[in-house]
Design an enzyme around this catalytic site. Structure first.
Site, PDB file in Angstrom:
ATOM      1  N   ASP A  10       0.235 -35.486  25.962  1.00 34.10           N
ATOM      2  CA  ASP A  10       1.360 -35.663  24.764  1.00 34.10           C
ATOM      3  C   ASP A  10       1.315 -36.901  24.051  1.00 34.10           C
ATOM      4  O   ASP A  10       1.581 -37.174  22.775  1.00 34.10           O
ATOM      5  CB  ASP A  10       2.633 -35.141  25.018  1.00 34.10           C
ATOM      6  CG  ASP A  10       2.531 -33.697  25.559  1.00 34.10           C
ATOM      7  OD1 ASP A  10       3.078 -32.850  24.975  1.00 34.10           O
ATOM      8  OD2 ASP A  10       2.107 -33.710  26.716  1.00 34.10           O
TER       9      ASP A  10
ATOM     10  N   TYR B 120       7.336 -27.578  23.494  1.00 32.30           N
ATOM     11  CA  TYR B 120       8.219 -28.170  24.407  1.00 32.30           C
ATOM     12  C   TYR B 120       8.983 -29.242  23.751  1.00 32.30           C
ATOM     13  O   TYR B 120       8.575 -30.012  22.798  1.00 32.30           O
ATOM     14  CB  TYR B 120       7.310 -28.990  25.632  1.00 32.30           C
ATOM     15  CG  TYR B 120       7.603 -28.555  27.006  1.00 32.30           C
ATOM     16  CD1 TYR B 120       7.236 -27.122  27.658  1.00 32.30           C
ATOM     17  CD2 TYR B 120       8.595 -29.528  27.611  1.00 32.30           C
ATOM     18  CE1 TYR B 120       7.604 -26.989  28.967  1.00 32.30           C
ATOM     19  CE2 TYR B 120       8.664 -28.893  29.250  1.00 32.30           C
ATOM     20  CZ  TYR B 120       8.330 -27.979  29.661  1.00 32.30           C
ATOM     21  OH  TYR B 120       8.666 -27.623  30.801  1.00 32.30           O
TER      22      TYR B 120
HETATM   23 CU    CU Z   1       7.264 -27.452  32.160  1.00 34.03          CU
END
Ligand code: CU
Length: 600
Positions: free
Chosen positions: A297, A381
């Site tokens: 990320d 997320y």
């Molecule tokens: Cu996770």
């Protein structure tokens, strides 16, 4: 609270400086619309110059820019002197791919949704309206596939929404993977691994879908009638003997500089620079349409770019001081994230207590901590990144994992091996979150050493006749190879970073201990692509001698990198890390076995 704007060499670039840097480079290199600006950030001055800086000295400002030419696919690094208003360096970096930029996500989704191959594949699934199709672009990674060499590729994953506000992750369009050339924003191919029906249930969580909120919570108010106890001057923060500087960049988000602690009449340095340097999320599903699923990320997307604009009362509660994040879009225009960094104090329960049982006299000290945080949204997320500073001189780092789990669709009755059934026909895939924090230590000065600390049992013998003996043991870690270590909770293993030239009141070298919390190691095979690229996670501890170029645990250009960059590469030199300027890298993470409670 006095707020002034004293400039400092480590201040992040202002909006005006970003504009100026982009303008100077565009003019100098005659850059047209074919280029994207991956990075426009402060080119951090030499550490020596920063340490010698005193307020009022002239400051030389430089910008570091990373530019992608979509026509040629070439990547360039440039340094622009903002002080001298000129380009001082322009270098082609061969064979690398810059991070995927925010604008590319949106453009990629459009390209996929208007591609005839994709529309045909959708029609085979009975989907005729692309308006409600949701496309997330992921880096395609690097699997040594010859036809992909040199191409800037995204692997798209697709979902079907039932309305514009529906949670799309409830209905994955399984087995349909468009592969997109991001330089030309064209779908190269649409991989189709067969039709799996859309899961039947909604997964909505938004307030508009919640019929019955709890009504029995009374207000809880945090009031600081005299204001907070911290002071802010520009990007400098002081609180309870702590002092530090705030930085923010597109790749790492929040950076802390010059962390120190006041002792009598001086500030004792602890860390020169601290940031999250990399992270990787390997997924455990080996099937053809899923083996590419992993995310770096920071190196592939940039958690600064993806930082949220925080809201009072929601993300942070109480007396909050916010710092804005000043970044840019891929065309080089200034992009401001208001309230990107949250700073506040928290009551943290009990710090210390003792009752003298003879006299009944009790003394209690409450604990308060300073919290510096930001939150990044990476597709489905959310990560919340929190630095805590305590009154007893300790520092803690915590990452909160939240948001929406990634999902895939199952056939009716199918029980997933590489995940958990979280709703009918919906799989929450098994995965890990592995992080690396880079700590440029400066305990009472730049030259530090590292020891491994363990508590060990003593063998029975003349010094231990009853066999009850155990004692702490310190082992010096003197070279890069010796300092590649993993955790051992059963021996209380931790690592001591000390300054051999300074002593505490008891004659011991002054030091900080790096104490591991819950942790794990990567589960994919050691030769898997994701492990080779994320090799930083295979050791919990790494120590390197300071080098200004060595900032990213998996290397500067992680996107589609074949692996081996960063820590594993640098540490091959096996340099000395004894009584010198060192950087400590700590890898930590967890294995996430999704639960039905995680959904949505
Ligand atoms: Cu996770």
């Amino acid at each position: 609270m006095p707020v002034t704007n004293m400039a400092h060499p480590l201040d992040p670039l202002s909006g005006k400086e970003i504009e100026r840097a982009v303008g100077i480079l565009k003019a100098d290199r005659r850059l047209e619309s074919q280029v994207r600006f991956e990075t426009v950030t402060l080119n951090e001055p030499l550490k020596r110059n920063v340490l010698e800086y005193t307020q009022g000295n002239p400051i030389t400002r430089e910008a570091l820019l990373v530019v992608l030419d979509n026509n040629s696919g070439r990547t360039y690094e440039a340094i622009v002197s903002l002080t001298e208003r000129k380009v001082t360096s322009w270098e082609h970096i061969p064979g690398v791919q810059p991070r995927i930029m925010l604008d590319e996500f949106a453009e990629c989704e459009e390209a996929v949704k208007s591609d005839p191959k994709f529309i045909f594949a959708l029609s085979k699934r009975g989907i005729t309206d692309t308006d409600l199709v949701m496309v997330d672009s992921w880096s395609a990674g690097n699997y040594g596939i010859r036809e992909e060499e040199g191409l800037r590729l995204a692997m798209a994953r697709c979902w079907m929404k039932t309305s514009t506000t529906d949670n799309g992750y409830a209905r994955p369009i399984e087995g349909l993977i468009p592969i997109v050339d991001l330089n030309h924003m064209k779908v190269l191919r649409v991989e189709d691994y067969g039709i799996v029906p859309l899961p039947p249930n909604d997964g909505n969580y938004a307030t508009e879908f919640v019929e019955d909120f709890r009504k029995d919570l009374k207000p809880l108010e945090i009031i600081q009638p005299e204001g907070p106890s911290f002071e802010v001057s520009g990007n400098k923060v002081s609180w309870q003997k702590w002092s530090l500087r705030i930085g923010f960049n597109p790749r790492e988000g929040l950076v802390l500089y010059c962390v120190g602690y006041e002792d009598k009449d001086r500030v004792r340095p602890i860390m020169y620079r601290a940031s999250l340097s990399e992270m990787v999320v390997p997924y455990g599903d080996p099937r053809p349409h899923n083996f590419r699923r992993n995310a770096f990320d920071i190196g592939e997307y940039g958690i600064g770019m993806l930082a949220n604009s925080l809201e009072l009362g929601c993300d942070c509660l109480g007396e909050i001081y916010y710092f804005n994040g000043i970044l840019h879009d891929s065309r080089g225009a200034v992009m401001e994230i208001p309230n990107a960094i949250c700073m506040h104090e928290e009551d943290y329960g009990l710090l210390w207590k003792h009752t003298d049982w003879r006299s009944g006299h009790t003394e209690v000290r409450r604990s308060r901590r300073l919290v510096l945080s930001f939150i990044a949204t990476v597709g489905n997320y959310e990560y919340g990144f929190y630095w805590y500073f305590y009154q007893d001189g300790s520092i803690e780092y915590e990452i909160k994992l939240t948001g929406i789990i990634h999902t895939s669709a199952l056939n009716p009755g199918e029980i997933p091996k590489y995940g958990t059934l979280v709703a009918p026909q919906l799989n929450g895939p098994i995965h890990q979150h592995l992080f690396n924090v880079r700590l440029d230590m400066s305990i009472d000065g730049q030259d530090n050493s590292v020891h491994e600390f363990e508590v060990v049992p003593e063998p029975r013998g003349t010094t231990n006749p009853q066999g009850n003996a155990f004692y702490p043991r310190k082992t010096p870690l003197t070279t890069e190879s010796k300092a590649q270590r993993v955790i051992d909770p059963l021996s209380s293993r931790c690592w001591i970073i000390s300054n051999p030239s300074t002593q505490n009141a008891l004659g011991e070298p002054t030091a900080y201990k790096l104490i591991p919390g819950d942790n794990t190691l990567p589960l994919p095979d050691s030769d898997a692509s994701v492990t080779r690229r994320g090799a930083f996670a295979t050791k919990n501890l790494w120590v390197t001698p300071y080098s200004p170029k060595e900032k990213a645990a998996a290397g500067d250009y992680v996107n589609q990198n074949p692996g081996g960059d960063g820590l594993p590469k640098w540490t091959q030199a096996d340099r000395s890390i004894e009584n010198t300027d060192i950087v400590v890298w700590y890898s930590f993470g967890l294995t996430h076995v999704s639960r039905p409670e995680d959904w949505p």
